[in-house]
Design an enzyme around this catalytic site. Structure first.
Site, short mmCIF file in Angstrom:
data_model
loop_
_atom_site.label_atom_id
_atom_site.label_comp_id
_atom_site.label_asym_id
_atom_site.label_seq_id
_atom_site.Cartn_x
_atom_site.Cartn_y
_atom_site.Cartn_z
N GLY A 95 -3.67 -2.92 -26.51
CA GLY A 95 -5.12 -2.87 -26.61
C GLY A 95 -5.58 -2.10 -27.84
O GLY A 95 -6.56 -2.49 -28.49
N THR A 96 -4.89 -1.03 -28.14
CA THR A 96 -5.29 -0.22 -29.29
C THR A 96 -5.21 -1.03 -30.57
O THR A 96 -6.16 -1.06 -31.36
CB THR A 96 -4.37 1.03 -29.38
OG1 THR A 96 -4.56 1.82 -28.21
CG2 THR A 96 -4.68 1.85 -30.62
N ASN A 134 -13.47 2.77 -19.44
CA ASN A 134 -12.22 3.19 -18.80
C ASN A 134 -12.35 4.45 -17.96
O ASN A 134 -11.58 4.65 -17.03
CB ASN A 134 -11.13 3.39 -19.85
CG ASN A 134 -11.60 4.17 -21.05
OD1 ASN A 134 -12.61 3.81 -21.68
ND2 ASN A 134 -10.91 5.24 -21.38
N GLN A 186 -10.23 -2.92 -19.73
CA GLN A 186 -10.38 -2.47 -18.35
C GLN A 186 -10.95 -3.54 -17.42
O GLN A 186 -10.78 -3.46 -16.21
CB GLN A 186 -11.25 -1.21 -18.28
CG GLN A 186 -10.59 0.05 -18.85
CD GLN A 186 -9.41 0.55 -18.02
OE1 GLN A 186 -9.26 0.21 -16.85
NE2 GLN A 186 -8.56 1.36 -18.64
N SER A 215 -5.13 -5.71 -22.88
CA SER A 215 -3.88 -4.95 -22.87
C SER A 215 -3.08 -5.31 -21.63
O SER A 215 -3.61 -5.31 -20.52
CB SER A 215 -4.19 -3.45 -22.89
OG SER A 215 -2.99 -2.71 -22.79
N HIS A 237 -0.51 -3.82 -20.04
CA HIS A 237 -0.05 -2.85 -19.03
C HIS A 237 -1.15 -2.41 -18.07
O HIS A 237 -0.89 -1.69 -17.12
CB HIS A 237 0.61 -1.63 -19.69
CG HIS A 237 -0.35 -0.67 -20.35
ND1 HIS A 237 -0.78 0.49 -19.75
CD2 HIS A 237 -0.95 -0.71 -21.56
CE1 HIS A 237 -1.59 1.13 -20.57
NE2 HIS A 237 -1.71 0.42 -21.68
N THR A 250 8.50 -9.46 -35.86
CA THR A 250 9.19 -10.29 -34.88
C THR A 250 8.53 -10.14 -33.53
O THR A 250 8.31 -9.03 -33.06
CB THR A 250 10.68 -9.88 -34.80
OG1 THR A 250 11.27 -10.07 -36.08
CG2 THR A 250 11.42 -10.72 -33.78
N CYS A 252 -8.63 20.52 -19.18
CA CYS A 252 -8.38 21.61 -20.09
C CYS A 252 -7.05 21.23 -20.71
O CYS A 252 -6.01 21.80 -20.44
CB CYS A 252 -8.26 22.93 -19.33
SG CYS A 252 -7.64 24.25 -20.35
C1 LIG Z 1 -11.00 0.54 -22.69
C2 LIG Z 1 -9.65 0.67 -23.34
N1 LIG Z 1 -9.45 0.20 -24.58
C3 LIG Z 1 -8.27 0.27 -25.19
C4 LIG Z 1 -7.18 0.85 -24.58
C5 LIG Z 1 -5.89 0.92 -25.33
O1 LIG Z 1 -4.94 -0.04 -24.92
P1 LIG Z 1 -3.38 0.27 -25.01
O2 LIG Z 1 -3.12 1.28 -23.95
O3 LIG Z 1 -2.69 -1.03 -24.74
O4 LIG Z 1 -3.10 0.79 -26.38
C6 LIG Z 1 -7.33 1.36 -23.26
C7 LIG Z 1 -6.21 1.98 -22.53
O5 LIG Z 1 -5.64 2.97 -22.90
C8 LIG Z 1 -8.59 1.27 -22.64
O6 LIG Z 1 -8.79 1.74 -21.40
C1 LIG Z 2 15.30 -5.93 -43.71
C2 LIG Z 2 14.29 -6.14 -42.65
N1 LIG Z 2 13.15 -5.42 -42.66
C3 LIG Z 2 12.20 -5.57 -41.72
C4 LIG Z 2 12.34 -6.48 -40.70
C5 LIG Z 2 11.24 -6.62 -39.71
O1 LIG Z 2 11.51 -5.98 -38.47
P1 LIG Z 2 10.89 -6.58 -37.12
O2 LIG Z 2 11.61 -7.86 -36.87
O3 LIG Z 2 11.20 -5.56 -36.08
O4 LIG Z 2 9.45 -6.77 -37.33
C6 LIG Z 2 13.52 -7.27 -40.66
C7 LIG Z 2 13.75 -8.27 -39.60
O5 LIG Z 2 13.05 -9.22 -39.41
C8 LIG Z 2 14.50 -7.10 -41.65
O6 LIG Z 2 15.62 -7.82 -41.66
#
Ligand SMILES: Cc1ncc(COP(=O)(O)O)c(C=O)c1O
Ligand SMILES: Cc1ncc(COP(=O)(O)O)c(C=O)c1O
Lengths: 122, 380, 380, 122
Positions: C66-67, C145, C173, C193, C195, C231, C319
C-alpha cells in the site's frame, strides 16, 4: 505465449530446403537483423508445384516460413500472389502482439520468389 | 539451467517462512507481542544477511528486490550531494541501474557510461579519467548477469575512495557464487536480491555502510529507520535471511560444484559443436555462468527447442516482443554479427548435477543440428 | 483484534502460494515454459484483483504494498502535469500519503491539507475552495486506518472530475470491508494492500484507470508495462489475487458479521465502563473499526496489559519511542486532552467471534480498573 | 522490547497510592503531555519510611515510578537525593532507546517530594 499451431510449425517444419532447379528464388533479411528467409519455387502450368524454405531466425520467422510454404504450395501464381499477412497469421491461429514485424518476412520472400519467376519468364 | 534468472526456493527457506503467514503474522511495527515476535524475526534476518556479507545488521535496508536496491543506492545518494550531478557507471549494468541513470539524466544529471573490453571487463583507466569534481557516485556491478564477467571491484572502489566518491556495486549475481564481503570489496553500498539465491521473490536488501548518507525513495511510516517505508514483508524477509545464511554456509561447496559443471559444459560444447564461441571472460567469470554463441542458429529458436526437451535457458539474442536487437551487454562486448544472434546463457544452480550437463549437451546438439539444417547460412 | 494493522494469511491463500516457491518458480519474464507458467499465474491474479474492484486487468499495477501504491499514485502523476504543482489531500491521510506529500513539498510542490470535522469527515467545501488552476491531483483516503471514518468519495471524485483533476483514493482499509468499485467511486487511481485482507505482506496494487498517464517511481527491466520494474513477487501476487477473490466473495457476509461484533463491542463498553468516548464517526465507519478513548488510562499501558491477557490492539496515543504526541488523526479530530492519551483501536477480523468480544470487554474492564486505581487523576 | 523487569514492575507495581499525612509530595507532568507522576513520602528519623506513587502514563512512566519508590524506600534523605537516572535504569535492566525522556520523571517527582519535605521542615 505462442499458439499451439505456431509451435507445431516451428518444431516440425515441412518443406525445408532448396527446390532443385528452382524457377524462382526470394530472400529477405540479413545477418545484421538476425533473420534470413530464403524461399525457392518450382512452377509448372502456372501452379506452384514445389515450394521450399530455409530460414535462420526466431520462432516467428521459422513458423511463418513453414506456413507460407504450405499455403502457397499447389496454388496458382495469382492465388499465391494474393496471399495476405492475415492469411498467414490466421493459419497460425494468431501471433503474439509485437511480433508483426517478423511475420511479414516469409510472405515477402515468397512474393520475391514469384516475381523472380515472372521476371525470368517474361 | 536458468538460475541467473531465478532460483527455486530452498525447502529450508520455505520451512522458515511458513510460520509467518498464519501463526506469527504480526505487523513488526505493532507494540503488542504479536508484533514483537515479527520484529524479532526481522532482527534475526537482518543479522543473517549482514553476517553473510561481513556487514553490521544496522547497515542492511530491506527492499522489495534487487531492482529497488539499485534505485535506492543511486537515487538515494544524489540529494545528499547538492551540486554533484555526475554519475559514473558501466555500459553493461543491469537495466535497474541503467534505467535509473537515464531517469536521473532526464532530471538534469550527467552520466558517464564506461565501456568494457571484449571479455566484458570495465576499462578502469577510462573510469578514472571520467571522474569529475561533481561526481556523486560510481556504480559498477560485481558480476554481470548475462555473461558472468567479474569486475575488479577492489580496484575501482580504491579509486572511488581516493577521490572521495561513493561507490555502489550491484552484487545480485555474485552473492552465493563467489565471496562477497563489503570490507574486502571496499564498497559503500551493495545490492542483493533474494530470489537469485534460493530465497523468495520480491525481497532484497541494500547494504549501506555506516556513515553513508542516503535519502529514501519510498515515503511513509518510516520503516527501516525511515530509509524504506512500507509494512515489512516479514515472511519474505525471514526467507531471504535464511537463504543468505545457507548461501554463506554452502558457498565454497557450491562454487566448487558449479565451477566443475561449468567447465565441463563449456569444454564438452566446444568438443562436440562447431562454430561456437564463449562470451564473457574465460576465467574471471561466475562459477555458474556459461554464455555461448552458436553460428547459424538463432537465440529464441534454440531456447524454444531446448525448452521442449525440458531445458530452460535464456538468450541475450531474443527476437523478443520488445526489440529485435541483441542485448546491450552482447553489443558492448562487440560480438560479431554471425554470433550475436545465436547466444545462449546456461546458468547453473546448486541442485544441478553432471547428469543435467549431459542432458544439456545432448539437447544442445540436437537443437543446433536441427536449426543449422534449416539455416540458409550454414551451407554458404 | 488488531486487524487494521495486519491480518493472518488465509489458509486458502497459503495453499495458492505454495506451488510458486519450489515447483513453479520461474521468472515471469523468461521465455521458456517455467517462465510462461509464472506469467500465466500473474495474469490470473491480475484478473482476480481487477474483478474484485470492477476494473480491467490492464488497469492493475502490482507493487510492494500500500505504501508504494500511494507513492506511485501521487508522484507518478506529477511529472505528467508540467507546471501543475499543487496537490490536495486531507490532514488524516496515512503517512504513506502525507510523507509523500512532504517529500514533494521539499521539491517545490505545494500541498493543501484539508481539515476534517470532529468525526473525521473531510470538509468538502474547503476542499473545493482550495482547488487551483495548477492542482495536479486530489488524494483522499476511502476509510481511515485509525478511526475508521468513511469519506464521501463519490462526492469528492465528482468535484475532481468537474475540474479535470486526477483523483486518487487510498482504499487500503476499505477493501474487503465495504464495497469498493472504481466506477461507483469514480476514482482515477486506487491503492490496495494485500496484508490487510488476509493476503501476504509486501504486495499491493495501484489501480490506474485507462487513460490516466503516470510515470514510474522504480526503474529497471520494465515489468508491469514499465510502470513498476523489478522481478515480480510471483507467490506474493498469486496470494494477493486469491485474497482479493475471497474478499469479494465474502464481503457481504464478513461485513454483516463484523458490524454486529463492532456494535456489540461499542455498546457493551459504554454499558460497563464509565468515562469513555467513541472516536470517529458513529455510523459512517468501517464495520470492523472500534476506536474508543478512556479517561485516566494511557494508551500504551492499556495496550500492554491487554496484550498480557492475549488481546492485541493498537493505540494512537502511544508514548512510542518515536514521539510522545498523540497521532495526527486523533489530533485532527480535536479530541480533548483527557481523552486523547487514552485511545484504543480494536479492529475486528473475519475470524473473530462473539466470544472474542466477551473476552475483549472483560479484559478491558480489568485493565481500565487497574490503571484507574493507579492514576492520580481518577480521584480528583 | 521492554526488559522482563520493566514488565514486572509495570504489571505488578507495589506501593501504589498516596501516603497518609505525607511529609512531602512531588508531582510531575500534565494531561497535555499524557504523563502525570505523583510521589508522596513519609519521613521518620531522616529515613524514607514510606513512599507511594500514583501514575497516569505509559509503561515506562509506571515502571520507573514503581522502581523509584522501591529504591527510595528505607533510604536516608541524602541517599535518596543521590539516586540517579542510571540507578533507576539499571534497576530495570535497561530501557529501550528513545524512552529516556519519560525515564527521568519519576525520579524528578521523588526529589520534588523530598525537597517539599526539606522545605517544610526548615
Ligand atoms: C490507510 C493505509 N494506507 C496505506 C497503508 C500502507 O500499506 P502497506 O502496509 O502495505 O505498506 C496502510 C497500512 O499500513 C493503511 O492503513
Ligand atoms: C545484476 C542484476 N541486478 C539487478 C537485478 C534485479 O533484481 P530483482 O530481480 O530482484 O528486481 C537482477 C535480476 O534480475 C540482476 O541480475
Amino acid at each position: 505465449m505462442y499458439s499451439k499451431k505456431v509451435m507445431e510449425e516451428f518444431s516440425n517444419p515441412a518443406n525445408v530446403g532448396v527446390v532443385e532447379d528452382a524457377d524462382g528464388v526470394g530472400e529477405v533479411g540479413s545477418t545484421i537483423d538476425g533473420d534470413i528467409i530464403n524461399i525457392s519455387i518450382k512452377v509448372k502450368d502456372n501452379i506452384l508445384e514445389d515450394v521450399k524454405f530455409k530460414t535462420f531466425g526466431c520462432v516467428v520467422a521459422i513458423s511463418t516460413s513453414s506456413a507460407v510454404v504450405k499455403l502457397a504450395k499447389g496454388k496458382t501464381v495469382d492465388e499465391a500472389m494474393a496471399l495476405t499477412n492475415e492469411d498467414v497469421i490466421s493459419y497460425l491461429d494468431g501471433l503474439p502482439e509485437g511480433k508483426d514485424r517478423c511475420s511479414g518476412f516469409a510472405l515477402d520472400a515468397l512474393k520475391m520468389a514469384i516475381n523472380d519467376y515472372i521476371h525470368k519468364n517474361k | 539451467m536458468d538460475h541467473s534468472a531465478t532460483t527455486p526456493v530452498d525447502s529450508l527457506v520455505v520451512d522458515a517462512m511458513l510460520p509467518f503467514f498464519s501463526e506469527i503474522f504480526g505487523n513488526a511495527s505493532s507494540l503488542h507481542s504479536f508484533g514483537t515476535e515479527a520484529a524479532e524475526a526481522l532482527s534475526l534476518a537482518r543479522k543473517q544477511v549482514a553476517d553473510a556479507i561481513g556487514a553490521l545488521p544496522e547497515e542492511i535496508i530491506f527492499t522489495s528486490g534487487g531492482t529497488e536496491s539499485d534505485n535506492l543506492a543511486i537515487r538515494g545518494v544524489v540529494p545528499f550531494n547538492e551540486g554533484k550531478k555526475h554519475i559514473i557507471t558501466s555500459v553493461i549494468e543491469h537495466p535497474a541501474v541503467l534505467n535509473t541513470c537515464s531517469f536521473l539524466e532526464s532530471l538534469g544529471h550527467e552520466v558517464t557510461y564506461v565501456p568494457v573490453d571484449v571479455d566484458g571487463i570495465i576499462d578502469v583507466k577510462v573510469l578514472e579519467e571520467s571522474i569529475r569534481k561533481n561526481t556523486a557516485i560510481i556504480s559498477v556491478m560485481h558480476a554481470n548477469n548475462e555473461v558472468g564477467t567479474i569486475q575488479p571491484i577492489e580496484e575501482i572502489s580504491g579509486i572511488a575512495k581516493e577521490h572521495n566518491i561513493y561507490f555502489h556495486t550491484d552484487a545480485v549475481q555474485s552473492v552465493g557464487k563467489i565471496p562477497v564481503n563489503v570490507d574486502d570489496l571496499g564498497v559503500d553500498m551493495l545490492s542483493i536480491s533474494s530470489h537469485k539465491i534460493h530465497g523468495p521473490k520480491g525481497v532484497g536488501a541494500l547494504y549501506v555502510r555506516n556513515g553513508t548518507n542516503i535519502s529514501p525513495i519510498v515515503f511513509g511510516g518510516n520503516h527501516e529507520k525511515g530509509m524504506r517505508s512500507g509494512t515489512e514483508n516479514v515472511s519474505g524477509i525471514v526467507g531471504f535471511g535464511k537463504a543468505m545464511e545457507l548461501a554463506a554456509e554452502r558457498l565454497s561447496e557450491d562454487s566448487v560444484h558449479m565451477t566443475r559443471m561449468r567447465d565441463s559444459l563449456i569444454s564438452r560444447v566446444f568438443d562436440t559443436i562447431s562454430d561456437v564461441r564463449l562470451n564473457g571472460h574465460p576465467s574471471k567469470r561466475l562459477p555458474n555462468n556459461v554464455n555461448m554463441s552458436f553460428k547459424y542458429a538463432e537465440g529464441e529458436s534454440m531456447l524454444m527447442l531446448l525448452d521442449m526437451q525440458g531445458v530452460a535457458v535464456s538468450t541475450g539474442s531474443a527476437c523478443s516482443s520488445k526489440s529485435l536487437k541483441a542485448s546491450h551487454v552482447l553489443s558492448a562486448l562487440r560480438i560479431e554479427d554471425e554470433f550475436i544472434h545465436g547466444s545462449l546463457r546456461m546458468s547453473l544452480g546448486r541442485e544441478n548435477t553432471m547428469d543435467d550437463i549431459d542432458h544439456m549437451v545432448d539437447a544442445l546438439q540436437e537443437t543446433i543440428t536441427k536449426l543449422r539444417a534449416m539455416s540458409p547460412l550454414a551451407d554458404r
